[in-house]
Design an enzyme around this catalytic site. Structure first.
Site, PDB file in Angstrom:
ATOM      1  N   LYS A  75       0.839  -1.218   0.000  1.00 47.95           N
ATOM      2  CA  LYS A  75       0.000   0.000   0.000  1.00 47.95           C
ATOM      3  C   LYS A  75       0.870   1.263   0.000  1.00 47.95           C
ATOM      4  O   LYS A  75       0.685   2.138  -0.839  1.00 47.95           O
ATOM      5  CB  LYS A  75      -0.917   0.005   1.246  1.00 47.95           C
ATOM      6  CG  LYS A  75      -1.834  -1.209   1.349  1.00 47.95           C
ATOM      7  CD  LYS A  75      -2.757  -1.137   2.560  1.00 47.95           C
ATOM      8  CE  LYS A  75      -2.054  -1.289   3.886  1.00 47.95           C
ATOM      9  NZ  LYS A  75      -1.477  -2.632   4.145  1.00 47.95           N
TER      10      LYS A  75
ATOM     11  N   ARG B 277     -10.602   0.175   8.508  1.00 46.48           N
ATOM     12  CA  ARG B 277     -10.283  -1.246   8.695  1.00 46.48           C
ATOM     13  C   ARG B 277     -11.358  -1.967   9.488  1.00 46.48           C
ATOM     14  O   ARG B 277     -11.150  -3.107   9.907  1.00 46.48           O
ATOM     15  CB  ARG B 277      -8.980  -1.396   9.463  1.00 46.48           C
ATOM     16  CG  ARG B 277      -7.803  -0.959   8.667  1.00 46.48           C
ATOM     17  CD  ARG B 277      -6.530  -1.487   9.283  1.00 46.48           C
ATOM     18  NE  ARG B 277      -5.471  -0.648   8.830  1.00 46.48           N
ATOM     19  CZ  ARG B 277      -4.238  -1.043   8.623  1.00 46.48           C
ATOM     20  NH1 ARG B 277      -3.896  -2.275   8.881  1.00 46.48           N
ATOM     21  NH2 ARG B 277      -3.327  -0.221   8.184  1.00 46.48           N
TER      22      ARG B 277
ATOM     23  N   ARG C 250      11.639  -5.383   5.041  1.00 41.59           N
ATOM     24  CA  ARG C 250      11.349  -3.945   4.881  1.00 41.59           C
ATOM     25  C   ARG C 250      12.262  -3.099   5.766  1.00 41.59           C
ATOM     26  O   ARG C 250      12.524  -3.426   6.913  1.00 41.59           O
ATOM     27  CB  ARG C 250       9.899  -3.639   5.244  1.00 41.59           C
ATOM     28  CG  ARG C 250       9.650  -2.126   5.290  1.00 41.59           C
ATOM     29  CD  ARG C 250       8.227  -1.707   5.374  1.00 41.59           C
ATOM     30  NE  ARG C 250       7.450  -2.491   6.287  1.00 41.59           N
ATOM     31  CZ  ARG C 250       6.125  -2.527   6.280  1.00 41.59           C
ATOM     32  NH1 ARG C 250       5.463  -1.830   5.393  1.00 41.59           N
ATOM     33  NH2 ARG C 250       5.484  -3.271   7.136  1.00 41.59           N
TER      34      ARG C 250
ATOM     35  N   ARG D 194      10.668  -1.232  11.461  1.00 38.88           N
ATOM     36  CA  ARG D 194       9.501  -0.966  12.307  1.00 38.88           C
ATOM     37  C   ARG D 194       9.404  -1.968  13.451  1.00 38.88           C
ATOM     38  O   ARG D 194       9.727  -3.138  13.260  1.00 38.88           O
ATOM     39  CB  ARG D 194       8.232  -1.054  11.441  1.00 38.88           C
ATOM     40  CG  ARG D 194       7.696   0.292  11.056  1.00 38.88           C
ATOM     41  CD  ARG D 194       6.654   0.228  10.008  1.00 38.88           C
ATOM     42  NE  ARG D 194       5.510  -0.630  10.324  1.00 38.88           N
ATOM     43  CZ  ARG D 194       4.445  -0.749   9.539  1.00 38.88           C
ATOM     44  NH1 ARG D 194       4.388  -0.067   8.406  1.00 38.88           N
ATOM     45  NH2 ARG D 194       3.464  -1.539   9.870  1.00 38.88           N
TER      46      ARG D 194
ATOM     47  N   ARG E 214      -0.948  -9.586  12.824  1.00 38.80           N
ATOM     48  CA  ARG E 214      -1.572  -8.523  12.009  1.00 38.80           C
ATOM     49  C   ARG E 214      -2.445  -9.130  10.912  1.00 38.80           C
ATOM     50  O   ARG E 214      -3.505  -8.608  10.572  1.00 38.80           O
ATOM     51  CB  ARG E 214      -0.489  -7.618  11.404  1.00 38.80           C
ATOM     52  CG  ARG E 214       0.086  -6.642  12.428  1.00 38.80           C
ATOM     53  CD  ARG E 214       1.505  -6.210  12.103  1.00 38.80           C
ATOM     54  NE  ARG E 214       1.630  -5.461  10.860  1.00 38.80           N
ATOM     55  CZ  ARG E 214       2.793  -5.228  10.249  1.00 38.80           C
ATOM     56  NH1 ARG E 214       3.927  -5.656  10.769  1.00 38.80           N
ATOM     57  NH2 ARG E 214       2.819  -4.548   9.123  1.00 38.80           N
TER      58      ARG E 214
END
Ligand code: AP5
Length: 230
Positions: free
Chosen positions: A18, A94, A129, A158, A169
């Site tokens: 995203k 969400r 990431r 993160r 998640r």
């Protein structure tokens, strides 16, 4: 290029791409990117009470309570730059309650993009990431490596980007997905997010260009009609 303020939602599992696609969309279409996760991380960085509470939920891969998230996003959506340039809502809504809060304000998207990516790919993307704290750019050690040593040395990870946390998640994501998409059924478009990022954007770009043309045509038809009526 004429500004047509598009209203776009982008959704998909954790690490489906995203944020990466929002970078492309923002630079071509000039939309204001509003990412619920980024707003929450900024709140955490500010050290506020809301930030501290939000982090507890994010650590567990759960949704942060509405009383924190809804106000944050609503507040951003009513700013003048968003009204003028259009918006690109990333990772919001969400849940049904978040979508309903938008419906009550008559905020509906022109398009709801759903990035479709299989679970093995998602885990690999999360673990690799990295973020550049200076530019905010998203990297991946394998798929989008940093351009030079200087950038590589300052990249951060993160706190919720571990294999264990992404699994939590994902559970939260799947639990809420169907109910959210049922609200936007009439404007949903599914895009294969497992392709290389440039190819994913090519597909999104084709859809957005067609949408922009359609909106331009509708706007010019209604201004001609208004002119005739005077
Ligand atoms: P949030 O920050 O929104 O995280 P997320 O939904 O889990 O999504 P990500 O940011 O992890 O991934 P992305 O899809 O943007 O992927 P990216 O482009 O970075 O939310 C975090 C938490 O905040 C939630 O768990 C929740 O607790 C809370 N929260 C957020 N919104 C909320 C809400 N509305 N209500 C309540 N709580 C909320 O890409 C990932 C990696 O893959 C990168 O390394 C990238 O370089 C790479 N990559 C991207 N595309 C490709 C490609 N096509 N090919 C190869 N690699 C690619």
């Amino acid at each position: 290029m004429e500004v047509v303020p598009l209203k776009i939602m982008i959704s998909g599992a954790p690490a489906s791409g995203k944020g990466t696609q929002c970078e492309f969309i923002k630079s071509k279409y000039g939309l204001v990117h509003i990412a619920a996760g980024d707003l929450l991380r900024a709140e955490i960085a500010s050290g506020s009470e809301n930030g501290k509470r939000a982090k507890e939920y994010m650590e567990k891969g759960e949704l942060v309570p509405d009383e924190i998230v809804v106000m944050m996003v609503k507040h951003r959506l009513i700013q003048m730059d968003v009204q003028e340039n259009g918006w690109l809502l990333d990772g919001y809504p969400r849940s049904v309650s978040q979508a309903t809060a938008l419906e009550e304000l008559h905020i509906r998207p022109d398009l709801f993009i759903l990035l479709d990516v299989s679970e093995e790919i998602l885990v690999e993307r999360v673990v690799g990431r990295r973020l550049d704290p200076v530019t905010g750019k998203i990297y991946h050690l394998k798929y989008s490596p940093p351009e030079n040593e200087e950038i590589a040395a300052r990249l951060t990870q993160r706190f919720d980007d571990t294999e264990e946390k992404v699994k939590l998640r994902l559970v939260t994501y799947h639990k809420n997905l169907e109910s959210v998409i049922s609200i936007y059924n009439d404007v949903i478009v599914k895009v294969d997010g497992s392709l290389p990022k440039e190819e994913v954007f090519e597909r999104i770009d084709a859809i957005l260009s067609a949408l922009r043309q359609k909106k331009l045509k509708t706007e010019s038809t209604s201004s001609v009609a208004a002119g005739v009526a005077h």
